[in-house]
Design an enzyme around this catalytic site. Structure first.
Site, short mmCIF file in Angstrom:
data_model
loop_
_atom_site.label_atom_id
_atom_site.label_comp_id
_atom_site.label_asym_id
_atom_site.label_seq_id
_atom_site.Cartn_x
_atom_site.Cartn_y
_atom_site.Cartn_z
N GLU A 1 32.32 44.06 88.88
CA GLU A 1 32.65 42.76 88.07
C GLU A 1 33.33 41.42 88.70
O GLU A 1 34.49 41.74 88.27
CB GLU A 1 33.04 43.22 86.95
CG GLU A 1 31.91 44.57 86.45
CD GLU A 1 32.88 44.86 85.54
OE1 GLU A 1 33.84 44.36 84.79
OE2 GLU A 1 32.18 44.87 83.92
N GLU B 1 27.08 50.96 84.29
CA GLU B 1 27.35 51.04 83.01
C GLU B 1 27.52 51.20 81.51
O GLU B 1 26.64 50.46 81.53
CB GLU B 1 29.54 50.68 83.11
CG GLU B 1 30.15 51.19 84.70
CD GLU B 1 31.22 50.92 84.82
OE1 GLU B 1 31.56 50.13 84.27
OE2 GLU B 1 31.42 50.54 86.18
#
Length: 498
Positions: A119, A266
């Site tokens: 991220e 995820e």
């Protein structure tokens, strides 16, 4: 020309399908931010027992990669964010990283992907300008080693980089990231890699203030009049997960990238903490997610196209900072006992996580002998374990060693306590194993399903902890703008259907 146009219209879906052609898989993320982290061999034993064939590591830990050797388990390794700058600024540094963390382990360890950072656009924006360079340098090192066709390179993104995601057809990437996103998508397309996306309907639901129905977040069946319909495409959406994935597909197509598949790196639901972080909701979400993925349902935009997904996560991470819910995303306790039993009837045996007939508690081989003796005395005394099989002339007397006798006593206590978390520790001298320690006529209590039950008034065994560290995509302030537009769009989009 009309005939050619018709031919191209018929051919395009086939070309897209071939680019996405693979079987869906379910994997797990392995974080290490827990106080009683199992050893790599214990982790691998649990993976084997659960028939988990795909894992994602948040680093490239040597011991873990060695333990995964010759198992056939597909492994995604990661370049941690704190190593990103060095690799993104130096081809030589990237080549050394590949040599040390990849070449020294393949082919014995089946490394299939490298995740560059995590991220980065939202959690480490200062490193964003060198993100694509880091990916290119790592890929070049793989090309030099003739591994580029076997090991894909990508980077996980938070779904917050997608704006106006409801309805999905109007979604687009935050334009401020175009100087990074467009070269990144070009890289993924040219190397036949995939977009890594972290999808968390839990956070979407919790921040929606009731705008997103819980059933819609949990994959629960919805009546047709409750399904959300994209007015631009007339596609029906029955869950948040599919809507977010399709938003990413539409955002890519808006930039003229239509053949890059998506892997969800995820997704999950916490089992404890906030109002909807419950065992039942976590079980419902992950059970439905696994069935949804393995049934090759795909998404409304790409039906039947695999969206391989990694569940966050294997273990509860009690050392994670933040709220209680942030510490309770795991499918298992460190002991190997399941946090809950997934509802997976009809979806095969992967991640059935019913280890109740497969785990045993034994003495650690390298434990201090005096501490093992003290724990054995406790188990056969205050622990109220029936240690009569250990007496001379009885089945478990031989071998007459402290470690052998302690293993029997520890396992008896562990199963007497219903394999509850913390009941196989004994001040750090015991560990859970999936190998049946029974020998000869000495049958351990957990063998053959002879499990005990929790007895009222039984003293709990003392335990101590040690530390390791881990990682996880946590909801941060960067998601606020995304959720604001998501919720507003969802309210407008679904107003006619709720």
């Amino acid at each position: 020309m009309k005939t050619l146009s018709l031919y191209l219209m018929l051919l395009l879906p086939l070309l897209v399908a071939s680019a996405f052609d693979k079987e869906a898989s379910i994997g797990v993320n392995i974080g290490t931010d827990l106080s009683d982290m199992p050893s790599p061999t214990q982790v691998v034993a649990l993976l084997k027992a659960q028939q988990i064939r795909h894992v994602r590591l948040f680093d490239a830990d040597r011991a873990m990669l060695l333990a995964l050797a010759n198992t056939g388990i597909h492994v995604t390794v990661s370049v941690p964010n704190d190593q990103l700058l060095g690799i993104g600024q130096s081809n030589a540094t990237a080549a050394n990283w590949v040599s040390r963390n990849i070449l020294s382990h393949v082919p014995a360890t089946k490394i299939t992907a490298i995740a560059i950072g995590s991220e980065v656009l939202t959690s480490l924006p200062n490193a964003a300008p060198i993100l694509v360079s880091a990916m290119q340098f790592i890929h070049s090192a793989l090309v030099a080693a003739n591994l580029a066709s076997q090991i894909k390179v990508s980077t996980p993104h938070s779904s917050s980089i997608i704006l106006d995601s409801f309805p999905p057809s109007q979604a687009f990437f935050n334009r401020s990231w175009d100087p990074v996103v467009i070269p990144l998508l070009n890289f993924l397309q040219s190397t036949e890699s995939y977009l890594m996306l972290n999808v968390y309907p839990y956070y979407d639901f919790m921040q929606s203030n009731g705008a997103i129905p819980l059933d819609y977040a949990l994959f629960r069946p919805l009546p047709p009049n409750k399904e959300a319909v994209d007015s631009n495409t007339l596609l029906h959406y029955t869950n948040v997960f599919d809507a977010v994935v399709d938003a990413a597909y539409f955002a890519m197509s808006y930039l003229n990238f239509t053949n890059i598949p998506i892997t969800v790196t995820e997704s999950g639901w916490p089992s404890k903490g906030d109002s909807e972080a419950t065992l039942d909701n976590a079980n419902t979400y992950n059970s439905n997610l696994i069935k949804h993925v393995l049934n090759n349902t795909g998404t409304p935009k790409h039906p039947g196209i695999a969206v391989s997904t990694y569940i966050y996560e294997l273990y509860n991470e009690d050392l994670r900072p933040g709220s209680i819910s942030e510490k309770n995303w795991g499918l298992f306790y460190p002991s190997g006992a399941p946090v809950y039993i997934l509802h997976l009837t009809g979806s095969g045996t992967v991640l059935a996580n019913d280890t109740t007939n497969q785990t045993y508690c034994v003495a650690r081989e390298n434990a201090d002998k005096k501490m093992v003796q003290a724990a054995l005395d406790w188990a056969c005394g205050p622990g109220k374990v029936d240690c009569s099989p250990l007496l001379q002339g009885n089945p478990c007397y031989e071998p007459d060693t402290v470690f052998s006798h302690a293993s029997y006593a520890f396992d008896a206590y562990y199963h007497k306590m219903g394999m509850a978390d913390g009941t196989c520790n004994f001040n750090g001298v015991a560990t859970v194993t999936t190998s049946d320690p029974s020998h000869g006529s000495c049958i351990f209590p957990g063998s053959g399903g002879k499990n005990g039950s929790i007895t009222n008034g039984t003293t709990r065994a003392p335990s101590t902890n040690s530390t390791l560290s881990g990682c996880h995509s946590q909801y941060t302030r960067e998601n606020q703008a995304f959720l604001s537009s998501l919720i507003t769009g969802f309210i407008i989009w679904t107003a006619a259907f709720l």
